[in-house]
Scaffold this active site. Structure first.
Site, short mmCIF file in Angstrom:
data_model
loop_
_atom_site.label_atom_id
_atom_site.label_comp_id
_atom_site.label_asym_id
_atom_site.label_seq_id
_atom_site.Cartn_x
_atom_site.Cartn_y
_atom_site.Cartn_z
N LYS A 143 -52.34 -47.46 18.21
CA LYS A 143 -52.21 -46.46 19.28
C LYS A 143 -53.21 -46.70 20.40
O LYS A 143 -52.94 -46.38 21.55
CB LYS A 143 -52.41 -45.05 18.72
CG LYS A 143 -51.21 -44.56 17.95
CD LYS A 143 -51.37 -43.12 17.58
CE LYS A 143 -50.20 -42.62 16.76
NZ LYS A 143 -50.45 -41.36 16.10
N LYS A 225 -40.99 -50.82 12.44
CA LYS A 225 -40.40 -49.54 11.99
C LYS A 225 -39.76 -48.82 13.18
O LYS A 225 -40.15 -49.05 14.33
CB LYS A 225 -41.47 -48.66 11.34
CG LYS A 225 -42.51 -48.15 12.31
CD LYS A 225 -43.26 -46.94 11.75
CE LYS A 225 -44.13 -46.37 12.87
NZ LYS A 225 -44.70 -45.10 12.65
N LYS A 228 -41.14 -43.26 17.38
CA LYS A 228 -41.04 -42.45 18.60
C LYS A 228 -41.72 -43.14 19.76
O LYS A 228 -41.37 -42.94 20.91
CB LYS A 228 -41.83 -41.14 18.40
CG LYS A 228 -41.19 -40.11 17.54
CD LYS A 228 -42.16 -38.93 17.39
CE LYS A 228 -41.85 -38.18 16.11
NZ LYS A 228 -42.86 -37.21 15.74
P1 TYM Z 1 -45.01 -38.40 12.47
O1 TYM Z 1 -44.82 -37.15 13.24
O2 TYM Z 1 -45.21 -39.68 13.23
O3 TYM Z 1 -43.79 -38.65 11.49
C1 TYM Z 1 -43.33 -37.62 10.61
C2 TYM Z 1 -42.87 -38.24 9.31
O4 TYM Z 1 -41.83 -39.21 9.56
C3 TYM Z 1 -42.14 -40.42 8.86
N1 TYM Z 1 -41.59 -41.57 9.60
C4 TYM Z 1 -40.77 -42.49 9.06
N2 TYM Z 1 -40.23 -42.58 7.83
C5 TYM Z 1 -39.40 -43.64 7.60
N3 TYM Z 1 -39.10 -44.58 8.53
C6 TYM Z 1 -39.62 -44.51 9.78
N4 TYM Z 1 -39.30 -45.44 10.67
C7 TYM Z 1 -40.51 -43.43 10.09
N5 TYM Z 1 -41.18 -43.06 11.20
C8 TYM Z 1 -41.85 -41.92 10.89
C9 TYM Z 1 -43.68 -40.44 8.85
O5 TYM Z 1 -44.18 -41.30 7.84
C10 TYM Z 1 -44.00 -39.00 8.58
O6 TYM Z 1 -43.92 -38.72 7.19
N6 TYM Z 1 -49.80 -38.24 11.06
C11 TYM Z 1 -48.47 -37.75 10.75
C12 TYM Z 1 -48.33 -36.24 10.76
C13 TYM Z 1 -49.31 -35.50 9.90
C14 TYM Z 1 -49.24 -35.36 8.49
C15 TYM Z 1 -50.35 -34.53 8.13
C16 TYM Z 1 -48.36 -35.87 7.52
C17 TYM Z 1 -50.40 -34.80 10.33
N7 TYM Z 1 -51.01 -34.22 9.26
C18 TYM Z 1 -50.59 -34.23 6.80
C19 TYM Z 1 -48.61 -35.53 6.18
C20 TYM Z 1 -49.71 -34.72 5.84
C21 TYM Z 1 -47.51 -38.30 11.80
O7 TYM Z 1 -47.90 -38.64 12.88
O8 TYM Z 1 -46.20 -38.23 11.41
#
Ligand code: TYM
Length: 372
Positions: A143, A225, A228
């Protein structure tokens, strides 16, 4: 460089399993099973988020798990956001989660910034976390790579994530594979805190309930992957994409020079990714699909996948738009969830403050003063 190679190697599912077995061996715990997960309200949800996370949460909810889900808006502001768009995105995410099947009467669903314990605990954990540990995290490197000025928030992001999880003493965290290192940091911080101040937190474990869907790939570059933050919108299918857009994106998806449809994620990641998506949206197994389309070439197959995706997301899109017409209801859902989440996390925070010596116990203070 070495780390980039390491993380690429790690994201190979085979290596990842090895990696996990090395650090996710459950430690004996007296903590009750509780699930926590979160999602950022940035932009539109794509199929990676949906298959890798949200759909898995819905399954866990059906199994009557004790589950807490957060729309992690404080994580989103680690990168610049337009305030008006962000507040719309929070409501849109709430509507989307409900439309996908999350039921606020069965699980706690809340907006992170409504619950103060997260940032307070983040500070406490930040005081035991070292800077090199954070600087080595691949998500931070990725990032920050194109940023001229890197904010402190972006650097501390994983500590806030650890606080999210530990504030609820969660034992399991369902996420996609990209979150693996953040959960490992959470484990490390929980262990460090317990060692210094006495057992306070469970060691939370990552669960990749998504299986094949834990790392859905980009439609433009199947070695990456689906994300977003990919500048190319054709790399992802968003849940609210109109049918013609979905068709275009799938038709243009990168596969390879072999025309048959076979499932081989290692050697044929592009077409295998499409089969995974197809299998999810139809509920058919991979082998069932491969059998059904054995006379198709990849071009014909793409049309079938697009059709199936469009039929699956249609009803979800309709629910999202109905829910967005009732914003008061969405805000009520978030407030109700924040009240419940606040009660749980406040208790943890009091315990942490107590252990850190930030609170006075009348008797101890008296005794200490008398001893003087
Ligand atoms: P975020 O918002 O980027 O993504 C949310 C969830 O989607 C999953 N994900 C994917 N799974 C499969 N294939 C993909 N291409 C893919 N892209 C995204 C992510 O792994 C995630 O589970 N840091 C985290 C948010 C967060 C969080 C937490 C998660 C903040 N605090 C505590 C768990 C526990 C994030 O940015 O997810």
């Amino acid at each position: 460089m070495i780390l980039a190679r390491y993380s690429r190697k790690l994201f190979n599912p085979v290596n990842l399993n090895k990696f996990y077995s090395s650090y996710s061996v459950p430690e004996t715990t007296s903590f009750p099973r509780r699930i926590f997960s979160g999602i950022q309200p940035t932009g539109q949800i794509h199929l990676g988020n949906y298959l890798g996370a949200i759909a898995q949460w819905v399954k866990l909810q059906q199994d009557n798990e004790d589950m807490i889900l957060s729309i992690v808006d404080l994580h989103s502001i680690t990168l610049p956001q337009d305030p008006k768009i962000l507040s719309n995105n929070i409501l849109e995410m709430t509507a989307t989660l409900l439309a996908c099947g999350i039921d606020p009467s069965k699980v706690i669903l809340f907006q992170q910034s409504m619950v103060p314990a997260h940032t307070h605990l983040c500070w406490c954990l930040g005081c035991i976390c070292t800077m090199p540990r954070l600087a080595h995290l691949p998500a931070y490197k990725e990032k920050s790579a194109n940023l001229k000025d890197i904010s402190l928030g972006l650097f501390v992001y994983p500590v806030l994530q650890a606080a999210d999880i530990l504030a609820y003493k969660a034992t399991h965290v369902p996420v996609g594979e990209d979150q693996a290192q953040h959960i490992q940091l959470t484990q490390d911080l929980a262990r460090m805190f317990n060692k210094r101040y006495g057992e306070t937190f469970p060691i939370p474990h990552c669960i990749f309930t998504g299986g094949d869907y834990s790392r859905l790939r980009s439609l433009r570059d199947p070695n990456k992957k689906m994300s977003k933050s990919d500048p190319d919108p054709k790399s992802r299918i968003c849940l609210i994409d109109p049918p013609d857009e979905i068709l275009k994106k799938i038709k243009k998806s990168v596969t390879d020079f072999t025309s048959e449809v076979t499932y081989d994620p290692e050697n044929r990641p592009g077409v295998s990714n499409l089969i995974s998506i197809h299998s999810f949206v139809t509920g058919k197994t991979i082998s069932q699909i491969c059998d059904e389309v054995k006379n198709f070439n990849t071009g014909q197959y793409k049309l079938q996948v697009a059709d199936a995706v469009i039929s699956h997301v249609g009803p979800i899109q309709k629910k999202i738009s109905d829910l967005l017409n009732n914003q008061d209801f969405l805000v009520q859902v978030l407030k109700g969830g924040a009240e419940k989440a606040g009660e749980i996390s406040e208790k943890t925070l009091q315990e942490v403050k107590d252990k850190l010596g930030l609170q006075f116990k009348r008797e101890t203070v008296h005794k200490q003063i008398l001893n003087l």
